[in-house]
Design a protein around this motif. Structure first.
Motif, PDB file in Angstrom:
ATOM      1  N   GLU A  42     -21.707  16.666  -1.185  1.00 37.07           N
ATOM      2  CA  GLU A  42     -21.806  16.505  -2.747  1.00 37.07           C
ATOM      3  C   GLU A  42     -22.278  15.044  -2.918  1.00 37.07           C
ATOM      4  N   PHE A  43     -21.938  14.179  -2.017  1.00 42.34           N
ATOM      5  CA  PHE A  43     -22.441  12.783  -2.334  1.00 42.34           C
ATOM      6  C   PHE A  43     -23.964  12.612  -2.174  1.00 42.34           C
ATOM      7  N   PHE A  44     -24.603  13.287  -1.089  1.00 46.07           N
ATOM      8  CA  PHE A  44     -26.111  13.342  -1.002  1.00 46.07           C
ATOM      9  C   PHE A  44     -26.581  14.366  -2.115  1.00 46.07           C
ATOM     10  N   GLN A  45     -25.878  15.268  -2.584  1.00 44.13           N
ATOM     11  CA  GLN A  45     -26.446  16.154  -3.800  1.00 44.13           C
ATOM     12  C   GLN A  45     -26.808  15.512  -5.042  1.00 44.13           C
TER      13      GLN A  45
END
Length: 230
Positions: A42-45
């Motif tokens: 989710e962080f990289f998205q």
């Protein structure tokens, strides 16, 4: 009646309004926060990669210019007399100690703005102000001395007898430069290239002053880190 009207006896003044939507509990789903690799995904998205692309585009463009100009400037300065070598050596290395924002600020001073040359410089500055090419210019100016000093030191350390031997064989100065000097000094030139690349990659002050902080256009990684931290 409206309790906030002027003729209301309650004397209530509304400064904030909160709105809500009621929904049935059957239509409401409560999900747990992601953990582990799911949280990392989710962080990289949600991560904005535009500063990375702007930085890579800026640095790769700048290092090509720095590499060519640095080697040519080092070779050209060595062909001058000792007096002029000292003069141009100071000019080429002055960005180390002379801030680029101060140099640009001088264009705005009244005595420069009133001169014909100053007006032309100001028009050029305004065209390159707050646009992507300004990031390349800032990186080139601050990183050029590293490439120049490395290349010049490498050329000065070459054995002059070897260069003279090439000249006695009929090699022109340009052929000596392109075919002999860079290959012999390649290790030092490569080190200077890496130093200049790292300096251009981390440039902050001059880039922010000249190019600003426009997402996807001029916002580089150092600028993005600074503003996120602030």
């Amino acid at each position: 009646s409206d309790v906030s009207e002027a003729d209301s006896s309650l004397g209530i003044s509304l400064n904030h309004a909160s709105y809500a939507v009621l929904s049935s509990s059957e239509t409401t789903a409560i999900t747990q926060a992601a953990t582990g690799f799911a949280a990392l995904a989710e962080f990289f998205q949600d991560l904005d990669f535009s500063p990375l692309w702007v930085t890579l585009k800026t640095t790769l463009t700048a290092i090509v210019i720095i590499f060519i100009l640095g080697i040519l400037a080092a070779w050209w300065s060595l062909r001058l007399s000792d007096r002029w070598q000292n003069v141009f050596d100071a000019i080429f290395t002055i960005p180390w100690c002379f801030p680029l924002p101060f140099a640009v600020f001088c264009f705005y001073s009244p005595w420069v703005a009133t001169a014909p040359l100053g007006n032309g410089l100001m028009r050029l500055v305004f065209r390159l102000y707050l646009v992507w090419p300004a990031t390349v210019i800032a990186a080139v100016v601050v990183a050029f001395p590293l490439m120049y000093r490395s290349a010049r030191g490498a050329f000065e350390s070459l054995n002059p007898d070897m260069l003279d031997a090439a000249r006695t064989l009929g090699w022109s100065e340009s052929r000596v430069f392109f075919r002999l000097m860079p290959p012999l000094a390649w290790s030092s030139i490569a080190a200077g290239t890496m130093l200049a690349f790292a300096r251009a990659l981390g440039e902050f002050g001059a880039t922010l002053f000249l190019a600003g902080n426009y997402v996807g256009i001029t916002r580089t990684i150092p600028i993005a880190i600074y503003f996120e931290w602030m």
